[in-house]
Scaffold this motif. Sequence first.
Motif, PDB file in Angstrom:
ATOM      1  N   LYS A   1      69.480  23.909  83.974  1.00 56.07           N
ATOM      2  CA  LYS A   1      70.792  24.114  84.587  1.00 56.07           C
ATOM      3  C   LYS A   1      70.923  23.413  85.935  1.00 56.07           C
ATOM      4  N   ASP A   2      69.804  23.012  86.499  1.00 53.79           N
ATOM      5  CA  ASP A   2      69.817  22.332  87.793  1.00 53.79           C
ATOM      6  C   ASP A   2      69.699  20.812  87.681  1.00 53.79           C
ATOM      7  N   ALA A   3      69.714  20.297  86.457  1.00 49.42           N
ATOM      8  CA  ALA A   3      69.641  18.835  86.285  1.00 49.42           C
ATOM      9  C   ALA A   3      70.903  18.199  86.862  1.00 49.42           C
ATOM     10  N   PRO A   4      70.746  17.076  87.559  1.00 51.97           N
ATOM     11  CA  PRO A   4      71.924  16.407  88.126  1.00 51.97           C
ATOM     12  C   PRO A   4      72.889  15.940  87.033  1.00 51.97           C
ATOM     13  N   ASP A   5      74.157  15.903  87.365  1.00 54.45           N
ATOM     14  CA  ASP A   5      75.189  15.462  86.417  1.00 54.45           C
ATOM     15  C   ASP A   5      74.878  14.082  85.843  1.00 54.45           C
ATOM     16  N   TYR A   6      74.443  13.153  86.720  1.00 53.10           N
ATOM     17  CA  TYR A   6      74.164  11.790  86.248  1.00 53.10           C
ATOM     18  C   TYR A   6      72.993  11.756  85.282  1.00 53.10           C
ATOM     19  N   THR A   7      72.055  12.676  85.432  1.00 47.77           N
ATOM     20  CA  THR A   7      70.927  12.759  84.508  1.00 47.77           C
ATOM     21  C   THR A   7      71.396  13.297  83.161  1.00 47.77           C
ATOM     22  N   LEU A   8      72.211  14.330  83.179  1.00 47.74           N
ATOM     23  CA  LEU A   8      72.745  14.876  81.930  1.00 47.74           C
ATOM     24  C   LEU A   8      73.616  13.845  81.220  1.00 47.74           C
ATOM     25  N   ALA A   9      74.369  13.066  81.986  1.00 51.05           N
ATOM     26  CA  ALA A   9      75.212  12.021  81.388  1.00 51.05           C
ATOM     27  C   ALA A   9      74.353  10.979  80.672  1.00 51.05           C
TER      28      ALA A   9
END
Length: 108
Positions: A52-60
């Motif tokens: 849940k703490d992964a950065p948005d750009y990483t999830l993208a």
Amino acid sequence: SFDPDILSILAEDPDYKVRWTVAGSSYTPADVLDKLSSDTNYFVRSGVASNKDAPDYTLARLAHDDDIAVRMHVARNHSTPKAVLRKLANDEDDYVRRYALENKNYGG
């Protein structure tokens, strides 16, 4: 709490189970999660995708992963941004699409 330097060292461990544990930890710094998102082992990438703490750009970036399980974890992560979920709602895999559509962040 955990020392970020220790987690950075553990993120390099040859045992994928250790890297997977680091990938799923809420104490792991964003830069380490981003690095683990490129791990050769899909369990490790799935750990990041679930975090849940992964950065948005990483999830993208993980939303484009070749492994269906990784994309499913991104789609189920309640921290995944709406724009990423909308992309996953058009995924080739039925489960990925369903999880994206069911995610509370999707918003219809």
